[in-house]
Each structure stands twice: as C-alpha cells, then as structure tokens.
Design a protein around this motif. Structure first.
Motif, PDB file in Angstrom:
ATOM      1  N   ARG A 143       8.516  47.438 -58.590  1.00  0.00           N
ATOM      2  CA  ARG A 143       7.118  47.567 -59.005  1.00  0.00           C
ATOM      3  C   ARG A 143       6.444  48.614 -58.114  1.00  0.00           C
ATOM      4  N   ILE A 144       5.910  49.651 -58.740  1.00  0.00           N
ATOM      5  CA  ILE A 144       5.274  50.742 -58.001  1.00  0.00           C
ATOM      6  C   ILE A 144       3.762  50.553 -58.065  1.00  0.00           C
ATOM      7  N   HIS A 145       3.153  50.300 -56.913  1.00  0.00           N
ATOM      8  CA  HIS A 145       1.708  50.058 -56.828  1.00  0.00           C
ATOM      9  C   HIS A 145       0.981  51.319 -56.347  1.00  0.00           C
ATOM     10  N   ARG A 146      -0.150  51.610 -56.982  1.00  0.00           N
ATOM     11  CA  ARG A 146      -0.993  52.745 -56.572  1.00  0.00           C
ATOM     12  C   ARG A 146      -2.437  52.253 -56.474  1.00  0.00           C
ATOM     13  N   PRO A 147      -2.785  51.609 -55.374  1.00  0.00           N
ATOM     14  CA  PRO A 147      -4.104  50.953 -55.266  1.00  0.00           C
ATOM     15  C   PRO A 147      -5.274  51.895 -54.989  1.00  0.00           C
TER      16      PRO A 147
END
Length: 307
Positions: A143-147
C-alpha cells in the motif's frame, strides 16, 4: 500502544524530511527511513550524510542503497534514467518492507506534484479515469500512502524553516532539462489561487469519473476471479478493455512500462489472436492466450512471434 512499522522514502530534500518528521512525531507509527543514493550528482554523498545525521539524531532506523553500474543495467529495459530510478526506488522500498514484515510505504508527493502529474497526463492526451496522484494506491500486496497531497511545497518549506529543521536542495530541480522540470518552473510563477484553480479542475474530473472507476474496479476483480478469461474480456467495448488491461499491467509483479500505444497494441493483438503468437511486453515478459485465459509470463528465451 503498539506502533505500526512503516517504510518512508527519504531523499533528504524538504518534502521527505517534512514527512519523516511528521510521522516520527506520530505515536501511531514506527518509521523506517530508506535513502537511495544514485550517485548522479556531486552532492549525492552530502545528501546521504545529511540523511544519516538526521536519522541518528532522532534514533530513526534507516537503510541506504548505494546504486552501482550493475543496478542500472538491471533496469536497462526501461530506457530513460528517470524511469529506471523510479522503478529501482520502489523495488528497494518493497524489499525493505518485506524485511520488516510491513506492507505500508509512505511517499512525500505533495499538491504541486499532483498538479504537475495531472497536467502532464492531460498533455499526452491520455483518456484516464483519474488524473494526478492518488493518496492511496496499491501494487501487489503493498500500500503506497501519499499523505501530503493537500499541502503545497511552499507550506512544507515554511514549516521546516520555522522549526529550524535543515534539509537538502537538489539544484537540478530548477534546471529545464526534463519535461517535468520545465513545467515545474512554469507553475512556480503562479499564485496559490491560480494553482488551486488547476487543482480543483482536475478534482472535478476525477469526481465525475469516480462512478465509472468503481465499475472498472468491480469488473476487474471479477475478471481476476475467473483467471482473466479471454471471452469475458472481449465482451466489453474498447475503452473498458483499455482500462482492464491497464489495471492488469500496473498490478503485475514485473512493473511493466505502460503507454497508450502499448495498451492499444495489446487490445489489437488480443482481438486478432491467432495460433501460439505472443505479445512482448518488455524484455523476456510476454502476454498470450492459453486455455482461454489471458496470461502474462516471463521467459528466459524470447519465443513465439511476440512484438
């Protein structure tokens, strides 16, 4: 409270330094910082030293990948250096994630990156269901998160300066040597209000396409459940087929480089499928139809009549 181990890609620049700072201060997470030194600039080792100093000062576990000639050769099939570096970087993140038994990877893309990406996609006339960058995306089981997609780079730099947190600056980002750099320089001349107008325009397009995107997701999951059945795929129109193939390629383990021409070529190949021919997706990776299933496979020897 048990903290969740997460992987963070850190270059040492303002964006990733800001993200690492914020997540290190968040009691929910136990960040593991990963730095990739491509040795493409004279300042690369200084960036690495700054990264190490930052992590040691805060007791943050860290890993460094020193890229060598053999590493570059491994990704030769991707063509340009930017694509090679990106592919290599994510593969390293996945490798470290496996070592720490986590699937959560955090990347420091921000609002300016979203706008740049969306404009580049639009310029290439891609008929996309989503423009820009997603806050959460998946590759295989990761899962790639970009907050940081809700804040601009100027806000990031303002925070770091106020908190007296040092960061490195990649001077090549200001040189018009790549398409994205040229666009970045143009966007830097715009006001926040002007950039917000561009951002909002793409948000509206994405919201409009959201229902169709959900339908494609549902259809893809059904297609995957029946092992990528050839007849199921051929029931749909050209645009739906293109979206299904796009998802099949982007979620495949070999990280295949995707272009509009390649998608259209694959659909044409599948439409006129004859005999035992194969479609060459990348070096030693092919698509074929076998037992009425669309299959992607890797071969040590290029066989058949693939393109």
């Amino acid at each position: 409270m048990k903290k969740n181990k997460i992987i963070i890609g850190v270059s040492g620049g303002p964006d990733s330094t800001y993200l690492l700072t914020k997540l290190h201060n968040n009691n929910r997470y136990e960040p593991i910082a990963v730095h990739v030194n491509y040795h493409l600039r004279e300042e690369s080792n200084e960036d690495q030293n700054s990264f190490v100093e930052f992590c040691k000062k805060r007791n943050i576990p860290y890993f460094i990948k020193d890229v060598n000639k053999e590493d570059w050769e491994k990704y030769a099939y991707l063509g340009n250096k930017q694509s090679k570096a990106r592919q290599m970087r994510y593969d390293i993140f996945f490798h470290i994630a496996d070592r720490f038994n986590t699937k959560e990877i955090f990347i420091a893309h921000h609002k300016d990156d979203f706008i740049e990406t969306a404009l580049m996609q639009e310029k290439r006339s891609k008929n996309l269901l989503f423009y820009g960058i997603k806050k959460l995306s998946k590759f295989s089981s990761y899962r790639i998160h970009r907050p940081l997609l809700d804040i601009y780079k100027s806000e990031i730099i303002e925070y770091l300066n106020n908190e007296k947190i040092s960061f490195r600056v990649d001077k090549t980002n200001f040189l018009p040597i790549y398409e994205r750099n040229k666009l970045r320089l143009e966007l830097s001349k715009l006001s926040i209000a002007e950039k917000d107008a561009i951002f909002d325009r793409f948000q509206k397009i994405n919201e409009k396409n959201h229902k169709l995107e959900d339908e494609i997701e549902r259809k893809y999951n059904e297609w995957r459940r029946i092992q990528f059945d050839y007849d199921f795929f051929n029931r749909d129109n050209f645009e739906v087929k293109k979206q299904l193939i796009y998802k099949m390629l982007i979620l495949n383990e070999w990280r295949i480089n995707i272009t509009t021409d390649k998608l259209e070529g694959i659909i044409d190949f599948l439409k006129h499928k004859r005999g035992d021919k194969n479609y060459r997706l990348m070096e030693n990776v092919f698509m074929t139809v076998e037992n009425s299933k669309i299959v992607i496979y890797k071969s040590k020897v290029e066989n058949g009549n693939g393109k």
